[in-house]
Design an enzyme around this catalytic site. Structure first.
Site: not given
Ligand code: TTP
Ligand code: MG
Length: 415
Positions: A13-14, A115-116
């Site tokens: 995850d960012m 983002d994940e």
């Protein structure tokens, strides 16, 4: 059935994703308290992403920027672009695709959000273990890894030990406990999985300049949970053995799939708070309350066992856009409704066309959802129709035809 330790699954995850994308573009924002806002005319805009420096001041997602400034006067703001009167997320979608591309060089991934992504590392780990030929795993290969539940039995003035020192002690203790010649050891497999995730995260940062955190475990639920334990820019390994301790204080709503109605009904009906408390119920008790499928899932899950596969999917299944019209901005005429449908359809046309070129596929169904003010549900009404042409006018007309009967005003021109 397996004991739930047969796979190695990771979730990446960012960290503060939209903020990092803005910081990459604008060096002045780097290493500063910083947030990204959407629509800035009302109370400075709504915050959608917050840098970790700003979180230290208490700034959170979904705060108004004006309120956040009171907590953190030096807060720097970046704005989500707008086009056609609504948020335009193109920049973040493109950054997302860059990241997903790097990840997918390592193993099969399932994109879970902008983002994940989940990664199934089971076979990659097996190959790596063969190459290692029983050599022990060195702590140097795990420079940002936390082992949940370790160090064990540390009683000396814990508060005074630095966080990084604790991490290292825990890691060394864990590595010492591994039998490096037993390639079927689930703990060894997770450890080698963590080594590969370290490599993935380093590659992502090198190639895109963006940092992320990760969780490594035996299934999606535990991997997701693990990822959140040490953010930002760190990764956490949750072994099967650490589950009782992790779940003993884990609020039920924090567990993937339990953030909604099912989770709320568990808390209400069983009168419990934490995931670990579920172990006191029999499978048939859980089934009688929550249905056969949910009951079995919960019975296994609270023991750390879950089987949902990582599905190969690097791109989204659906493509959607929408806009809220709160308070005075509520749409009241047919023309307004049609005009906004056209704006949304224009964005869709653009993105669908790009998607057809990039991913070599076509969409076949168009869905329209409306949410009326005050309705807590995600949508108050949803209608579908065939999607035959990537044409904004056609799509907006079809969308209007699909919802026109929902007009409650009784007059054609008013809504
Ligand atoms: P998250 O991963 O939830 O948040 P984050 O990456 O900003 O922070 P964290 O380090 O805690 O992971 O969401 C990813 C991005 O999605 C986020 O940067 C902005 C966007 N987003 C919204 O636009 N609206 C929202 O309500 C949420 C939750 C996210
Ligand atoms: Mg994130």
């Amino acid at each position: 059935m397996s004991n739930g330790q047969d796979r190695v699954v990771a979730l990446l995850d960012m960290d503060c994703f939209f903020v990092q994308v803005e910081q990459r573009q604008n060096p002045h924002l780097r290493n500063k308290p910083c947030a990204v806002v959407q629509y800035n005319s009302w109370r400075g805009g709504g915050i959608v992403s917050v840098s970790y420096e700003a979180r230290a001041f208490g700034v959170t997602k979904s705060m108004w920027a004006d309120d956040a400034k009171k907590l953190c006067p030096d807060l720097l703001l970046a704005q989500v672009l707008e086009s056609r009167g609504k948020a335009n997320l193109t920049k973040y979608r493109e950054a997302s695709a860059e990241v997903m591309e790097v990840m997918s060089r390592f193993a099969m991934i399932e994109r879970a959000s902008i983002d994940e992504a989940f990664v199934d590392l089971t076979s990659t780990v097996r190959e790596r273990l063969q190459k290692l030929q029983g050599q022990p795993v060195s702590a140097d290969l795990l420079p940002t890894t936390y082992i949940e539940g370790f160090p064990q039995g540390l009683t000396t003035a814990e508060g005074t030990v630095e966080k990084e020192e604790m991490r290292k002690q825990g890691l060394l203790q864990w590595l010492d406990s591994l039998q490096s010649d037993n390639t079927s050891s689930p703990e060894l497999q997770l450890t080698v999985g963590a080594v590969i995730v370290e490599e993935m995260r380093a590659a992502i940062e090198r190639q895109t300049g963006l940092q992320c955190s990760a969780g490594i475990s035996h299934n999606k639920v535990l991997a997701k949970l693990a990822c959140a334990l040490h953010k930002p820019n760190r990764q956490t390994l949750v072994s099967h053995g650490s589950v009782p301790q992790v779940f003993s204080q884990m609020p039920i709503s924090k567990v993937r799939h339990l953030g909604g109605k099912l989770g709320a009904s568990i808390i209400e009906i069983l009168g419990i708070e934490y995931m670990g408390e579920l172990t006191q119920f029999t499978e048939s008790q859980l089934q009688s309350h929550f249905g056969e499928k949910n009951g079995s899932w919960l019975y296994a899950m609270c023991r750390g066992i879950e089987h949902e596969p990582v599905r190969p999917r690097q791109v989204t299944k659906t493509l959607g856009c929408g806009k809220n019209f709160p308070g005075k901005t509520a749409l009241v005429t047919r023309e307004q409704v049609q005009w906004w449908l056209l704006q949304l359809a224009q964005e869709l046309e653009e993105r669908l066309t790009k998607d057809r070129n990039d991913n070599d596929r076509v969409a076949t169904q168009l869905a329209v959802s409306i949410r009326v003010l005050g309705d807590k549900r995600l949508s108050s009404l949803r209608r579908c129709c065939a999607l035959t042409h990537y044409d904004a006018h056609k799509m907006s007309q079809d969308a209007f035809a699909a919802i026109r009967n929902y007009n409650t005003s009784g007059i054609q021109t008013e809504w």
